[in-house]
Design an enzyme around this catalytic site. Structure first.
Site, PDB file in Angstrom:
ATOM      1  N   TYR A   1      72.243 -11.492  31.432  1.00 59.19           N
ATOM      2  CA  TYR A   1      71.491 -12.535  32.129  1.00 59.19           C
ATOM      3  C   TYR A   1      72.486 -13.567  32.693  1.00 59.19           C
ATOM      4  CZ  TYR A   1      68.536 -16.640  32.694  1.00 59.19           C
ATOM      5  OH  TYR A   1      67.922 -17.752  33.201  1.00 59.19           O
TER       6      TYR A   1
ATOM      7  N   LYS B   1      59.465 -15.660  27.120  1.00 62.23           N
ATOM      8  CA  LYS B   1      59.038 -14.439  27.791  1.00 62.23           C
ATOM      9  C   LYS B   1      57.901 -13.757  27.019  1.00 62.23           C
ATOM     10  CE  LYS B   1      62.206 -15.629  30.709  1.00 62.23           C
ATOM     11  NZ  LYS B   1      63.365 -16.214  30.134  1.00 62.23           N
TER      12      LYS B   1
HETATM   13  C1  LIG Z   1      67.424 -11.681  28.986  1.00 60.62           C
HETATM   14  C2  LIG Z   1      67.334 -13.176  28.960  1.00 60.62           C
HETATM   15  N1  LIG Z   1      67.967 -13.848  27.985  1.00 60.62           N
HETATM   16  C3  LIG Z   1      67.927 -15.190  27.923  1.00 60.62           C
HETATM   17  C4  LIG Z   1      67.223 -15.924  28.844  1.00 60.62           C
HETATM   18  C5  LIG Z   1      67.236 -17.421  28.737  1.00 60.62           C
HETATM   19  O1  LIG Z   1      66.024 -17.859  28.247  1.00 60.62           O
HETATM   20  P1  LIG Z   1      65.444 -19.334  28.532  1.00 60.62           P
HETATM   21  O2  LIG Z   1      65.140 -19.398  29.985  1.00 60.62           O
HETATM   22  O3  LIG Z   1      64.244 -19.403  27.631  1.00 60.62           O
HETATM   23  O4  LIG Z   1      66.509 -20.297  28.147  1.00 60.62           O
HETATM   24  C6  LIG Z   1      66.550 -15.287  29.871  1.00 60.62           C
HETATM   25  C7  LIG Z   1      65.807 -16.071  30.873  1.00 60.62           C
HETATM   26  O5  LIG Z   1      65.362 -15.580  31.870  1.00 60.62           O
HETATM   27  C8  LIG Z   1      66.608 -13.869  29.933  1.00 60.62           C
HETATM   28  O6  LIG Z   1      66.011 -13.191  30.920  1.00 60.62           O
END
Ligand SMILES: Cc1ncc(COP(=O)(O)O)c(C=O)c1O
Length: 392
Positions: A109, A207
């Site tokens: 990510y 998510k």
């Molecule tokens: C695979 C993955 N990990 C971590 C995150 C980060 O999460 P957050 O937006 O809740 O900080 C995301 C966000 O889209 C993600 O898709």
């Protein structure tokens, strides 16, 4: 008491009676007190369990932590304010008494890659990147780079590659290197990283866990060796989730099993349809029998629950054509996130991977004709009809 004091104290601070609420209430209290100072002293000293201050513990967040620990068969968990704060906490804890070097999957990510390259690097924590599907390369990198920890995603974002987590964890274990897994895409229903040898599992609870597009949150779930350190660091740096978000996340998790079944079966139908569309050049989906990691996926995922994220490349499209296509969507929501009940589409080179340089994006396989679909739980026919009209 005078009325000014009654304003503050009347009706408040009652002990719960001899009843148990059927669902965990939202405990919006920043601190807690006890009948005696001695008891508070024991709670603050962690000699007895209890609540003292919500940066340390909060009854609603503790309930969520117990739930996710149980789901992934961990030892303990910390609920965090976002997925990124959860990842930050996990990495800090894994490195606290180990070499300040991170071996990371080359496709992650965007904010995770940025955190490694722009935040940790500036603090002297070096990262090196490796193809997560190349076990000999991982073995070599562990031997030569001598990392303190490794980071991978169960399903890499947005190219949907799946590394052999159990074998990667075993390579790490032989060299005393922990494995941190971002399990956001798969949820505990599909994969439980600690059962496959990882030390720490991280989720963006924003998510699938919360699932309804109304929460920002994360969780870190750890084994017995790492949990205490994570908890102590969390108490000191305070990345914790608020009780309202913890309540909503717990509420969301109750239907995660039902949602995931529909998410996954819809994704299968949509991916199969996309693969036959003349405008679609390539589809990246973990349920595809021709997926490059199909053997691993069939080995570690439960049957027919291969995930619900589908990336696809549109033939001869650049940024302008992608914008026109996405502007043409009527039901599918154009927004940055995934795992919600509604189907969402995102343009990785503009959003999740925006801050990654174009060259680095290209190396990751993220071309300007790639879009990412988070398949929701609507009727599959309506998702396909919307894609069809926008592609036309
Ligand atoms: C695979 C993955 N990990 C971590 C995150 C980060 O999460 P957050 O937006 O809740 O900080 C995301 C966000 O889209 C993600 O898709």
């Amino acid at each position: 008491m005078k009325i000014e004091s009654k304003l503050i104290h009347s009706g408040d601070r009652k002990k719960p009676g001899d009843y148990i609420p059927v669902t965990t209430p939202i405990h919006m209290s920043s601190s807690y007190f006890y009948d005696s100072m001695e008891q508070l002293d024991h709670v603050l000293g962690r000699q007895e369990p209890g609540q003292s201050y919500s940066r340390y513990d909060n009854p609603t967040s503790n309930a969520l932590e117990e739930l996710v620990t149980d789901l992934e068969n961990g030892f303990g968990a910390v609920a965090c304010a976002s997925g990124m704060s959860a990842m930050h906490l996990a990495v800090l804890s894994a490195l606290i008494d180990r070499p300040k070097r991170i071996l990371a999957a080359d496709v992650l990510y965007g904010a995770t890659t940025n955190m490694l390259l722009n935040v940790f690097a500036a603090l002297g924590i070096e990262s090196t990147f490796v193809d997560i599907c190349d076990l000999p390369a991982i073995e070599r990198a562990v031997a030569e780079f001598k990392p303190g920890t490794m980071i991978m995603e169960t399903v890499s974002n947005p190219m949907m590659r799946v590394g052999e987590m159990d074998k990667i964890a075993a390579i790490g274990k032989r060299a005393g290197v922990t494995l941190i897994v971002d399990n956001t895409f798969s949820t505990p229903l599909l994969i439980r990283p600690l059962e496959l040898g990882a030390a720490i599992s991280v989720h963006s609870a924003t998510k699938y866990m919360a699932g309804h597009g109304d929460v920002l949150g994360g969780v870190v779930i750890a084994d017995a060796e790492h949990f205490d350190c994570i908890k102590i660091i969390s108490r000191n740096i305070g990345p914790v989730m608020g009780p309202f978000e913890s309540y909503l996340t717990m509420r969301g998790i109750k239907t995660m099993g039902l949602r995931m079944e529909r998410h996954c079966s819809n994704a299968s139908k949509v991916a199969s349809w996309l693969a036959t569309h003349p405008q679609v050049e390539r589809v990246h989906f973990t349920g595809d029998p021709a997926h490059p990691d199909a053997a691993t996926i069939r080995r570690v995922f439960p049957a027919n629950l291969y995930g619900a994220m589908v990336s696809f490349e549109i033939r001869d499209a650049g940024r302008d054509e992608i914008f026109r296509f996405m502007d043409g969507l009527k039901m599918i929501v154009r927004a940055t996130s995934l795992g919600d009940v509604h189907t969402m589409m995102l343009y990785p080179s503009m959003s999740s991977h925006r801050e990654i340089s174009p060259k680095h994006r290209e190396r990751m396989g993220i071309r300007d004709n790639l879009v990412r679909l988070s398949t929701g739980i609507e009727a599959a026919e309506d998702i396909i009809a919307d894609l069809a009209q926008a592609l036309d």
